[in-house]
Write a protein that holds these residues in place. Structure first.
Motif, short mmCIF file in Angstrom:
data_model
loop_
_atom_site.label_atom_id
_atom_site.label_comp_id
_atom_site.label_asym_id
_atom_site.label_seq_id
_atom_site.Cartn_x
_atom_site.Cartn_y
_atom_site.Cartn_z
N LEU A 63 0.80 -1.12 -0.02
CA LEU A 63 0.04 0.09 -0.23
C LEU A 63 0.78 1.25 0.03
CD1 LEU A 63 -2.87 0.96 0.12
CD2 LEU A 63 -2.74 1.01 2.54
N LYS A 64 2.05 1.21 0.77
CA LYS A 64 2.98 2.28 0.69
C LYS A 64 3.36 2.64 -0.54
CE LYS A 64 4.33 2.27 5.62
NZ LYS A 64 5.57 2.19 6.75
N GLY A 65 3.86 1.41 -1.27
CA GLY A 65 4.45 1.64 -2.75
C GLY A 65 3.36 2.17 -3.60
N LEU A 66 2.18 1.91 -3.66
CA LEU A 66 1.06 2.54 -4.38
C LEU A 66 0.85 3.90 -3.93
CD1 LEU A 66 -1.54 -0.58 -4.05
CD2 LEU A 66 -0.33 0.02 -6.11
N ARG A 67 0.99 4.12 -2.84
CA ARG A 67 0.62 5.53 -2.51
C ARG A 67 1.52 6.28 -2.99
NH1 ARG A 67 -1.24 9.44 -2.55
NH2 ARG A 67 -2.13 10.78 -0.76
N ALA A 68 3.12 6.08 -3.00
CA ALA A 68 4.09 6.68 -3.43
C ALA A 68 4.10 6.79 -4.77
CB ALA A 68 5.55 5.89 -2.98
N GLY B 262 1.89 2.48 -16.07
CA GLY B 262 1.58 3.62 -15.04
C GLY B 262 0.36 4.45 -15.20
N LEU B 263 0.25 5.01 -16.63
CA LEU B 263 -0.84 5.71 -16.97
C LEU B 263 -2.27 4.97 -16.77
CD1 LEU B 263 0.64 7.69 -19.82
CD2 LEU B 263 0.11 8.61 -17.51
N GLU B 264 -1.97 3.58 -16.95
CA GLU B 264 -3.45 2.88 -16.99
C GLU B 264 -3.95 2.94 -15.63
OE1 GLU B 264 -2.45 -1.11 -18.52
OE2 GLU B 264 -2.81 -0.39 -20.71
N ILE B 265 -3.10 2.75 -14.53
CA ILE B 265 -3.67 2.38 -13.41
C ILE B 265 -3.85 3.79 -12.59
CG2 ILE B 265 -2.68 0.30 -13.49
CD1 ILE B 265 -0.42 1.10 -11.29
N LEU B 266 -2.91 4.87 -13.05
CA LEU B 266 -3.15 6.02 -12.18
C LEU B 266 -4.40 6.54 -11.93
CD1 LEU B 266 -1.92 8.37 -10.83
CD2 LEU B 266 -1.25 9.72 -13.13
N PRO B 267 -5.49 6.80 -12.77
CA PRO B 267 -6.71 7.24 -12.53
C PRO B 267 -7.55 6.10 -11.54
CG PRO B 267 -6.33 7.28 -14.91
CD PRO B 267 -5.40 6.48 -14.28
N ARG B 268 -7.57 5.11 -11.40
CA ARG B 268 -8.03 4.23 -10.75
C ARG B 268 -7.34 4.22 -9.15
NH1 ARG B 268 -9.14 -1.59 -13.25
NH2 ARG B 268 -10.38 -1.49 -11.10
N LEU B 269 -6.04 4.37 -9.25
CA LEU B 269 -5.61 4.75 -7.99
C LEU B 269 -5.92 6.04 -7.25
CD1 LEU B 269 -1.81 3.49 -8.19
CD2 LEU B 269 -3.61 2.51 -6.73
N SER B 270 -5.69 6.89 -8.05
CA SER B 270 -6.11 8.18 -7.54
C SER B 270 -7.70 8.23 -6.73
CB SER B 270 -6.07 9.30 -8.57
OG SER B 270 -4.83 9.52 -8.95
#
Length: 245
Positions: free
Chosen positions: A7-12, A65-73
């Motif tokens: 989770l810390k890695g995803l947040r970073a 990275g661009l694929e997952i960024l909107p969903r992560l945000s």
């Protein structure tokens, strides 16, 4: 079950991709830029994919990275909302309103400012959805729909009645005019709107011709079809025919 990455890695990663640098992400997360870089590298090793291009000390997200960024945000925004709800810190009323895109982009968007002025500070969540919607799953407080036959178990109130008119572009009128009567439109290109089988009700060309005391005929059902009134109107603006609006 697939093992979740750190989770810390995803947040970073999310913070660095959104802000554009490890330094900005580090300031937001209250850690060092080196720590952000290490967390991202560990995440890339975990998922087996490169998430950033590193060029001249700068970073840009890769396609992965661009694929997952909107969903992560969105996911982290939701987590922050849950945290605020649990703690009650700065709690304000949240109102979730759902409406079709055509209503949101036109009638509703022009009136939100007045509502907020009268209501005071409000967490206002405006959703665009097609009917039918799931009130419970999406935590919807108010739904604005077209037609009277949805949601029989909910309290409903009529707030407006449509007046439907044929519209076309000036260019179309120059090429096909003058259009002097309803009958004269029977042989012109008509643009139809079909909201699909879940729509409660909608005005069709057949309905309009019948209201105008004109026998529609078989040609009324032919022509271009759009699945939203906005799309149909854009086709008419482009000079491709007449639509109802």
């Amino acid at each position: 079950m697939t093992k979740l990455p750190s989770l810390k890695g995803l947040r970073a990663f999310e913070a660095a991709a959104r802000t554009g640098s490890f330094a900005a992400a580090a300031e937001e997360l209250s850690v060092s830029p080196a720590a952000v870089g290490q967390l991202v590298r560990s995440l890339e090793e975990q998922v087996g994919r490169q998430l950033f291009h590193r060029i001249n000390r700068g970073i840009t997200p890769t396609e992965a990275g661009l694929e997952i960024l909107p969903r992560l945000s969105l996911a982290f925004d939701e987590l922050q909302g849950v945290a605020r709800q649990i703690s009650g810190a700065g709690a304000r009323a949240r109102l979730t309103v759902s409406a079709p895109m055509s209503v949101v982009s036109g009638w509703l968007s022009q009136r939100i400012g007045e509502f907020v002025t009268l209501q005071g500070p409000t967490d206002f969540f405006l959703r665009t959805d097609d009917d039918p919607v799931d009130f419970e799953r999406n935590l919807i407080d108010i739904r604005m729909s077209y037609g009277r036959f949805h949601y029989r178990t909910h309290d409903t109130e009529e707030i407006a009645t449509d007046a439907v008119y044929p519209v076309c572009s000036p260019d179309f009128l120059d090429r096909h005019g003058p259009i002097s009567s309803a009958e004269s439109m029977l042989n012109l290109p008509l643009i139809h709107t079909d909201w699909g089988p879940t729509a409660a009700s909608f005005s069709s060309w057949r309905d309009w011709f019948e209201a105008a005391k004109v026998t529609p005929g078989r040609k009324t059902g032919h022509g271009m079809i759009a699945n939203s009134s906005m799309a149909a109107l854009n086709l008419a603006v482009s000079g491709l025919g007449i639509t109802l609006s």
